[in-house]
Write a protein that holds these residues in place. Structure first.
Motif, PDB file in Angstrom:
ATOM      1  N   THR A  48     -49.588 -35.977  -4.140  1.00 20.55           N
ATOM      2  CA  THR A  48     -50.194 -37.161  -4.773  1.00 20.55           C
ATOM      3  C   THR A  48     -51.038 -37.433  -6.135  1.00 20.55           C
ATOM      4  OG1 THR A  48     -51.744 -37.176  -2.567  1.00 20.55           O
ATOM      5  CG2 THR A  48     -49.662 -38.262  -2.990  1.00 20.55           C
ATOM      6  N   THR A  49     -51.498 -35.927  -5.949  1.00 16.96           N
ATOM      7  CA  THR A  49     -53.011 -35.872  -6.585  1.00 16.96           C
ATOM      8  C   THR A  49     -53.288 -34.620  -7.086  1.00 16.96           C
ATOM      9  OG1 THR A  49     -55.837 -36.002  -7.186  1.00 16.96           O
ATOM     10  CG2 THR A  49     -55.157 -35.737  -4.675  1.00 16.96           C
ATOM     11  N   PRO A  50     -53.985 -34.006  -8.437  1.00 14.92           N
ATOM     12  CA  PRO A  50     -53.582 -32.061  -8.452  1.00 14.92           C
ATOM     13  C   PRO A  50     -55.525 -32.274  -7.837  1.00 14.92           C
ATOM     14  CG  PRO A  50     -54.497 -33.701 -10.429  1.00 14.92           C
ATOM     15  CD  PRO A  50     -53.790 -34.506  -9.550  1.00 14.92           C
ATOM     16  N   ALA A  51     -56.335 -33.046  -7.469  1.00 17.46           N
ATOM     17  CA  ALA A  51     -57.257 -32.480  -6.846  1.00 17.46           C
ATOM     18  C   ALA A  51     -57.336 -32.734  -5.476  1.00 17.46           C
ATOM     19  CB  ALA A  51     -58.538 -33.930  -7.123  1.00 17.46           C
ATOM     20  N   CYS A  52     -56.127 -31.951  -5.115  1.00 16.34           N
ATOM     21  CA  CYS A  52     -55.607 -32.326  -3.364  1.00 16.34           C
ATOM     22  C   CYS A  52     -56.727 -31.531  -2.325  1.00 16.34           C
ATOM     23  CB  CYS A  52     -54.319 -32.015  -2.813  1.00 16.34           C
ATOM     24  SG  CYS A  52     -54.433 -32.357  -1.206  1.00 16.34           S
ATOM     25  N   PRO A  53     -57.309 -31.758  -1.588  1.00 13.53           N
ATOM     26  CA  PRO A  53     -58.530 -30.709  -1.299  1.00 13.53           C
ATOM     27  C   PRO A  53     -57.338 -29.953  -0.181  1.00 13.53           C
ATOM     28  CG  PRO A  53     -58.782 -33.097  -0.186  1.00 13.53           C
ATOM     29  CD  PRO A  53     -58.010 -32.941  -1.156  1.00 13.53           C
ATOM     30  N   VAL A  54     -56.422 -29.599  -0.018  1.00 16.75           N
ATOM     31  CA  VAL A  54     -56.294 -29.033   0.989  1.00 16.75           C
ATOM     32  C   VAL A  54     -55.033 -28.344   0.650  1.00 16.75           C
ATOM     33  CG1 VAL A  54     -56.779 -29.856   3.591  1.00 16.75           C
ATOM     34  CG2 VAL A  54     -54.573 -30.956   1.996  1.00 16.75           C
ATOM     35  N   LYS A  55     -54.707 -28.053  -1.150  1.00 20.63           N
ATOM     36  CA  LYS A  55     -53.187 -28.021  -1.336  1.00 20.63           C
ATOM     37  C   LYS A  55     -52.747 -26.443  -1.687  1.00 20.63           C
ATOM     38  CE  LYS A  55     -53.374 -26.945  -6.068  1.00 20.63           C
ATOM     39  NZ  LYS A  55     -54.511 -28.360  -7.565  1.00 20.63           N
ATOM     40  N   ASP A  56     -53.637 -26.212  -0.596  1.00 17.71           N
ATOM     41  CA  ASP A  56     -53.448 -24.206  -1.069  1.00 17.71           C
ATOM     42  C   ASP A  56     -52.968 -24.112   0.160  1.00 17.71           C
ATOM     43  OD1 ASP A  56     -54.100 -23.724  -4.023  1.00 17.71           O
ATOM     44  OD2 ASP A  56     -56.420 -22.937  -2.987  1.00 17.71           O
TER      45      ASP A  56
END
Length: 354
Positions: A48-56
Motif C-alpha cells: 500500500t506504500t513504497p515506503a512500507c517499513p516491513v517490505k523486506d
C-alpha cells in the motif's frame, strides 16, 4: 510429488501477515500475477506504500515459505506498491492527490520546515510521487532548503480555460511556495482573508497531477492558514513537531487541540499521525517529545538529534536525508518517513473496512 498450483501457493502465503494491517497478504490482495514454470515460481507483492517499513521482511518470509513447498526450486518476487487513498472526486480542489499530510507546530523555531523537507524527500526517494506545499506564508523557506534558486519561477500551463502554475521539481519532489512569487526582500503584510486566498490559490492554481502524498508545511501557531487548509481539502493526517523542552511541548498541545477542534467544526476526521521530537540531545535534553506524545495521547513517530549536518543541509539546499540510508541522519529520516507512511496506510485501510 504434489503438483505446484496457484491455489497451493496462495494458501501457503496466508502465513505471511502484515504486522501493521494485521491480516495476511493474500486476504489483503497483495499477492498478484502468480506464474509457475516447472520448479520456478514468480509473483508480485503489491504493497500500500513504497515506503512500507516491513517490505523486506514480507519478501523474505514469502520467499522462505514458497521455497519450502515440494517441487519449488526458485522463487522470484517483485515488490511493487500502489498507494491507496480516498475515492478521488474530480470536483475536489486537488483531485489527483491521494493523501494530504500537514506538518504543524505550536511555535516557530522547532524545525518544522526541516522535517517537512525531510519527509517529502525521503518518501520520494523510496518511490512515491510526492508534492511539497510551503504554506508558511510569512517566512517561506522551502525553496532555499530544497536547493531551488531564488530566480526560479513556476512554468505557466494552460488547463482548459485557466492558466495554472506547474510546481518546480527538486530532489524528486514537486514543490510550490509563495517564495517563488515574492522577491527575496519582500515581506508579506496580509490580514486573515488574504492568507486564506493565498492557500486556495496555491492549491487550485497549481497543476499537481497524480500524487501519493502532498506534504504541507504550515506556519507556526493556530491561525488562518491551517483553518483555511482544513476547510478546503480533506487532510489524511497531521504531524506535530516539537523540541524536547517542556515549554515547546505545552505549545505543541495547542496545535493538537486546534486540529481536534477543526475536525469537529468541519465534520471531517483529521487524525494526528504522531509527534516528532526535533533537536534532541545537548542543551535541549531528550525524551520530551515522547513524554508529550504520551501525555497528549498521540503516537510518537521518532526523534531527530541536534546535528550540524541537518542545518547545513537546509542552508545548502541538499537535505541531510540524501546523505544515504546507511548514515545516522539519513537512516533516521528514512525510518520516520516509513513510520508516517505506515500510519497513513493503517488509517486508510481502517476507513475502507468500517
Amino acid at each position: 510429488m504434489a503438483e505446484i498450483t496457484e491455489e497451493l501457493i496462495r494458501e501457503a502465503l496466508r502465513a505471511v501477515k502484515d504486522p501493521d494491517l494485521n491480516r495476511d497478504i493474500v486476504a489483503l490482495g497483495f499477492v498478484q500475477e502468480i506464474r509457475i514454470d516447472g520448479g520456478t515460481v514468480a509473483f508480485k507483492i503489491e504493497l500500500t506504500t513504497p515506503a512500507c517499513p516491513v517490505k523486506d521482511e514480507l519478501k523474505a518470509q514469502a520467499e522462505q515459505i514458497v521455497l519450502g513447498l515440494a517441487g519449488v526450486t526458485q522463487v522470484d518476487i517483485e515488490m511493487t506498491a500502489i498507494v491507496r487513498g480516498r475515492a478521488l472526486d474530480p470536483q475536489e480542489v486537488i483531485p489527483g492527490v491521494r493523501h494530504i499530510i500537514a506538518v504543524a507546530s505550536g511555535k516557530g523555531g522547532v524545525g518544522k520546515s526541516t522535517i517537512s523537507v525531510a519527509l517529502a524527500v525521503a518518501l520520494a526517494k523510496m518511490g512515491a510521487e510526492v508534492g511539497l506545499l510551503d504554506c508558511d506564508i510569512y517566512g517561506p523557506s522551502i525553496p532555499m532548503m530544497m536547493g531551488i534558486s531564488q530566480d526560479s519561477e513556476p512554468q505557466i500551463t494552460k488547463v482548459g480555460e485557466d492558466l495554472k502554475m506547474s510546481p518546480i521539481l527538486a530532489h524528486g519532489v514537486h514543490v510550490m511556495s509563495l517564495g517563488f512569487i515574492l522577491k527575496s526582500d519582500q515581506a508579506v503584510v496580509w490580514r486573515g482573508p488574504m492568507l486564506g486566498k493565498a492557500v486556495r490559490d496555491m492549491l487550485t492554481g497549481c497543476v499537481w497531477g497524480d500524487l501519493d502524498y502532498l506534504i504541507v508545511d504550515l506556519p507556526p501557531g493556530t491561525g488562518d492558514v491551517p483553518m483555511s487548509l482544513t476547510q478546503l481539502v480533506p487532510i489524511s493526517g497531521v504531524v506535530v513537531v516539537t523540541t524536547p523542552q517542556y515549554v515547546a511541548q505545552e505549545i505543541a498541545r495547542k496545535s493538537i487541540a486546534m486540529f481536534r477542534t477543526l475536525s469537529e467544526a468541519t465534520k471531517r476526521q483529521i487524525p494526528i499521525l504522531g509527534m516528532i521530537e526535533n533537536m534532541s540531545g545537548g542543551m535541549f535534553g531528550t525524551g520530551g517529545g515522547e513524554q508529550a506524545a504520551e501525555r497528549f495521547d498521540v503516537p510518537f513517530l521518532g526523534r531527530i538529534p541536534m546535528k550540524e549536518t541537518i542545518s547545513l543541509g537546509g542552508d545548502t539546499g541538499y537535505p541531510a536525508v540524501l546523505s544515504g540510508n546507511d548514515t545516522e541522519i539519513g537512516g533516521i529520516f528514512m525510518s520516520l518517513a516509513q513510520n508516517l507512511a505506515a500510519k497513513v496506510s493503517i488509517l486508510q485501510y481502517a476507513s475502507e473496512n468500517r
